[in-house]
Enzyme design. Structure first.
Site, PDB file in Angstrom:
ATOM      1  N   LYS A  28       0.549  -1.374  -0.410  1.00 52.97           N
ATOM      2  CA  LYS A  28      -0.049  -0.166   0.324  1.00 52.97           C
ATOM      3  C   LYS A  28       0.977   1.416  -0.449  1.00 52.97           C
ATOM      4  O   LYS A  28       1.011   2.149  -0.560  1.00 52.97           O
ATOM      5  CB  LYS A  28      -0.504  -0.070   1.399  1.00 52.97           C
ATOM      6  CG  LYS A  28      -1.964   1.133   1.480  1.00 52.97           C
ATOM      7  CD  LYS A  28      -3.416   0.599   2.389  1.00 52.97           C
ATOM      8  CE  LYS A  28      -3.017   1.031   3.598  1.00 52.97           C
ATOM      9  NZ  LYS A  28      -2.439   1.884   4.093  1.00 52.97           N
ATOM     10  N   ARG A  33       2.468   5.750  -3.537  1.00 52.77           N
ATOM     11  CA  ARG A  33       4.196   6.600  -3.834  1.00 52.77           C
ATOM     12  C   ARG A  33       4.089   6.492  -5.315  1.00 52.77           C
ATOM     13  O   ARG A  33       4.571   7.435  -5.699  1.00 52.77           O
ATOM     14  CB  ARG A  33       5.076   6.362  -2.755  1.00 52.77           C
ATOM     15  CG  ARG A  33       5.397   7.124  -1.598  1.00 52.77           C
ATOM     16  CD  ARG A  33       5.974   6.235  -0.268  1.00 52.77           C
ATOM     17  NE  ARG A  33       6.138   6.443   0.749  1.00 52.77           N
ATOM     18  CZ  ARG A  33       4.975   6.165   2.005  1.00 52.77           C
ATOM     19  NH1 ARG A  33       4.499   5.859   1.735  1.00 52.77           N
ATOM     20  NH2 ARG A  33       5.605   6.477   3.087  1.00 52.77           N
ATOM     21  N   ARG A 129      -9.118  12.011  12.164  1.00 52.51           N
ATOM     22  CA  ARG A 129      -7.343  11.675  12.217  1.00 52.51           C
ATOM     23  C   ARG A 129      -7.206  13.092  12.380  1.00 52.51           C
ATOM     24  O   ARG A 129      -7.528  14.071  11.951  1.00 52.51           O
ATOM     25  CB  ARG A 129      -6.988  11.063  11.616  1.00 52.51           C
ATOM     26  CG  ARG A 129      -7.488   9.402  12.146  1.00 52.51           C
ATOM     27  CD  ARG A 129      -7.062   8.558  10.829  1.00 52.51           C
ATOM     28  NE  ARG A 129      -6.016   8.102  10.868  1.00 52.51           N
ATOM     29  CZ  ARG A 129      -4.754   7.312  10.132  1.00 52.51           C
ATOM     30  NH1 ARG A 129      -5.163   6.760   9.446  1.00 52.51           N
ATOM     31  NH2 ARG A 129      -4.229   7.050  10.489  1.00 52.51           N
ATOM     32  N   SER A 174       6.703   9.235  12.386  1.00 51.54           N
ATOM     33  CA  SER A 174       5.836   9.383  11.493  1.00 51.54           C
ATOM     34  C   SER A 174       6.630   9.501   9.905  1.00 51.54           C
ATOM     35  O   SER A 174       7.156  10.429   9.683  1.00 51.54           O
ATOM     36  CB  SER A 174       4.706  10.657  11.437  1.00 51.54           C
ATOM     37  OG  SER A 174       3.764  10.077  10.252  1.00 51.54           O
ATOM     38  N   ASP A 327       1.726  -0.865  12.346  1.00 54.60           N
ATOM     39  CA  ASP A 327       0.616  -1.428  11.558  1.00 54.60           C
ATOM     40  C   ASP A 327      -0.206  -2.984  11.993  1.00 54.60           C
ATOM     41  O   ASP A 327      -1.176  -3.712  11.853  1.00 54.60           O
ATOM     42  CB  ASP A 327       0.306  -0.936   9.950  1.00 54.60           C
ATOM     43  CG  ASP A 327       0.447  -0.316   9.361  1.00 54.60           C
ATOM     44  OD1 ASP A 327       0.023   1.063  10.017  1.00 54.60           O
ATOM     45  OD2 ASP A 327       0.848   0.360   8.627  1.00 54.60           O
ATOM     46  N   ARG A 358      -6.478   1.884  18.290  1.00 58.43           N
ATOM     47  CA  ARG A 358      -6.090   0.681  17.595  1.00 58.43           C
ATOM     48  C   ARG A 358      -6.186  -0.285  19.094  1.00 58.43           C
ATOM     49  O   ARG A 358      -6.168  -1.942  19.122  1.00 58.43           O
ATOM     50  CB  ARG A 358      -5.332   0.186  16.873  1.00 58.43           C
ATOM     51  CG  ARG A 358      -5.019   0.703  15.832  1.00 58.43           C
ATOM     52  CD  ARG A 358      -4.493   0.471  14.619  1.00 58.43           C
ATOM     53  NE  ARG A 358      -4.931   0.302  13.014  1.00 58.43           N
ATOM     54  CZ  ARG A 358      -4.493   0.355  11.938  1.00 58.43           C
ATOM     55  NH1 ARG A 358      -3.284   0.380  11.740  1.00 58.43           N
ATOM     56  NH2 ARG A 358      -5.424   0.395  10.856  1.00 58.43           N
TER      57      ARG A 358
HETATM   58  C1  S3P Z   1       2.379   4.526   6.022  1.00 62.06           C
HETATM   59  C2  S3P Z   1       3.110   5.078   7.072  1.00 62.06           C
HETATM   60  C3  S3P Z   1       2.273   4.483   8.752  1.00 62.06           C
HETATM   61  C4  S3P Z   1       1.472   3.616   8.430  1.00 62.06           C
HETATM   62  C5  S3P Z   1       0.560   3.863   7.561  1.00 62.06           C
HETATM   63  C6  S3P Z   1       1.646   3.518   6.189  1.00 62.06           C
HETATM   64  C7  S3P Z   1       3.413   5.516   4.969  1.00 62.06           C
HETATM   65  O1  S3P Z   1       1.419   5.764   8.921  1.00 62.06           O
HETATM   66  O2  S3P Z   1       0.743   3.582   9.649  1.00 62.06           O
HETATM   67  O3  S3P Z   1      -0.472   2.605   7.145  1.00 62.06           O
HETATM   68  O4  S3P Z   1       2.728   4.906   4.385  1.00 62.06           O
HETATM   69  O5  S3P Z   1       3.693   6.302   5.278  1.00 62.06           O
HETATM   70  P1  S3P Z   1       3.013   7.254  10.125  1.00 62.06           P
HETATM   71  O6  S3P Z   1       3.663   7.588   9.260  1.00 62.06           O
HETATM   72  O7  S3P Z   1       0.878   7.822  10.351  1.00 62.06           O
HETATM   73  O8  S3P Z   1       2.940   6.298  11.635  1.00 62.06           O
END
Ligand code: S3P
Length: 450
Positions: A28, A33, A129, A174, A327, A358
């Site tokens: 995903k 990206r 969020r 993040s 995740d 979660r």
């Molecule tokens: C992701 C970053 C994560 C992850 C999300 C996908 C990404 O979130 O939980 O499912 O593709 O950059 P955070 O950056 O908020 O931790």
């Protein structure tokens, strides 16, 4: 309610062993990206193995709204004709990013340094969020954001017409925040420098380098310092999206806890910033092997083989591993319930601001299903009862969260009385073939209408 329609209750019951090959869909993170960077390149980017989940389809629609041409061939190949860095056109309507935090936050970054205005919204989960974590650093580039009181969607961003380069340290671990800043930095002159104390998934850095941007990462005592030179011309790419380790986690963990099972999950990307779950499972005593280890597209990949593991023990998960498995805590908690003794998970505050809270969602459902769970602001402990320890016989709330839904369905396969989730609809955001794939392995899944 499901993101795109009526709630779809689903029940998972104990059946036979899970056996066979599980071909899980594309990653995903890399799928989002591929579309966004493809839209920022000049020319045609070709993407195979794209995850065709709702989250990614919503990002494809947003890229079209910014003027990129995004098409799908009959054989599943996607083509993105990009408009170049800084070339986004102003969308004519509100952009609905559905359930996807990654989609909305990365897209906000990508448009933040273009002289255009865009308004974003999403489903009830996404509208609850936090967005300030992204709009605060984007303000340093000169981007203005007008959202609801707590920095929530719907929100309008006015892109910076004369962006400044930015030096920023992320206050939370993040990859979404990091990526938003880097994507905004693409259209700012000079160098944008981002520091993260803890390493988060690095797909944006790797892919930006692949698209021809000048980007470097230095590992320092204060964390990873990423330097990006702005205003490159991104070159279109051919991208083969690897399969998603976060989706692989479900058939792998279901096999570990379901008697007699043996499942092969081929061709899984094992980027170290994503692979923390598999290390944790092995420490718990899981019979999990990596076969055919290889490099694909510059990243490690392997076929995962998981066998029923009745002797797993609870462990203390190292907090510094959290970002590399963020995740996967929901499904880990299900494995933990089937292991002997407590599994302690600390340093996981971020779990409270995902598609749902979660920790609360899993703790509530596991307690209802007969498992003792303790929790605090940034920690939780699942007291495992060993194989078959989940009683079940309950309906759990999934709060518009695909991973909560899939985790409880996997729990149901190993429970004594089955588990019903109130809405399996959101599973389509990340793993649209979850139901046929699990049934193909022999799982018993029932829809309310059946
Ligand atoms: C992701 C970053 C994560 C992850 C999300 C996908 C990404 O979130 O939980 O499912 O593709 O950059 P955070 O950056 O908020 O931790």
């Amino acid at each position: 309610m499901s993101a795109h329609g009526e709630p779809q209750p689903m029940t998972a019951r104990k059946g036979g062993a899970l056996t066979g090959v599980a071909d899980v869909p594309g990653d995903k993170s890399i799928s989002h990206r591929s579309l966004i960077l493809g839209a920022m390149a000049v020319g045609e980017t070709i993407v195979t193995g794209l995850l065709e989940g709702q989250d990614v389809l919503d990002t494809a629609a947003a890229m079209r709204a910014f003027g990129a041409e995004v098409t799908r061939d009959d054989d599943g190949t996607w083509r993105v004709h990009g408009v170049g860095v800084g070339g986004f056109a102003e969308p004519e309507d509100v952009l609905d990013c559905g359930n996807s935090g990654t989609g909305v936050r990365l897209i906000m970054g990508a448009m933040a340094t273009c002289p255009i205005t865009a308004t974003f919204t999403g489903d009830a989960s996404l509208r609850s969020r936090p967005m300030a974590r992204v709009t605060d650093p984007l303000a340093l580039f000169g981007t203005r954001a007008y959202g609801r009181a707590k920095g929530q969607l719907p929100m309008t961003l006015v892109g910076a017409a004369d962006p400044l380069p930015v030096t920023y340290t992320t206050p939370v671990p993040s990859a979404q925040v990091k990526s938003a800043v880097l994507l905004a930095g693409l259209n700012a002159p000079g160098q944008t420098v981002l520091t993260e104390a803890e390493a988060t998934r690095d797909h944006t850095e790797r892919m930006l380098a692949g698209f021809g941007a000048e980007i470097s990462t230095e590992v320092t005592p204060g964390g990873r310092v990423i330097t990006l030179t702005g205003q490159p011309e991104l070159r279109p790419q051919s991208i083969a999206v690897p399969r998603d380790p976060s989706s692989a986690a479900f058939p792998v963990c279901a096999a570990l806890i379901t008697e007699g099972s043996e499942v092969l999950v081929p061709n899984i990307g094992l980027n170290p910033t994503r692979a923390g779950l598999f290390e944790t499972l092995r420490e718990m005593g899981a019979d999990l092997s990596f076969e055919n280890m290889r490099e694909e597209g510059g990243e490690p990949a392997a076929d995962l083989r998981a066998r029923y593991s009745p002797d797993m023990k609870g462990i203390e998960v190292p907090p510094e591993r959290a970002a590399s498995m963020i995740d996967e805590y929901p499904i880990l908690s299900v494995v933990a319930a089937n292991a002997e003794g407590p599994t302690v998970m600390r340093g996981v505050k971020e779990l409270r601001v995902k598609e749902s809270d979660r920790i609360a969602a899993m703790a509530d459902g596991l307690r209802a299903a007969g498992i003792e769970v303790e929790d605090g602001p940034d920690w939780w402990i699942v007291h495992g009862r060993g194989p078959g320890g989940i009683e079940g016989g309950v309906t759990v709330a999934t709060h518009l969260d695909h991973r909560i839904a899939m985790s409880f369905l996997c729990a149901g396969f190993a429970s004594r009385k089955g588990i019903t989730v109130d809405d399996a609809g959101p599973i389509a955001t990340s793993f649209p073939i979850f139901e046929p794939l699990m049934r193909g392995l022999g799982a018993t899944l029932e829809r309310a209408s059946e």
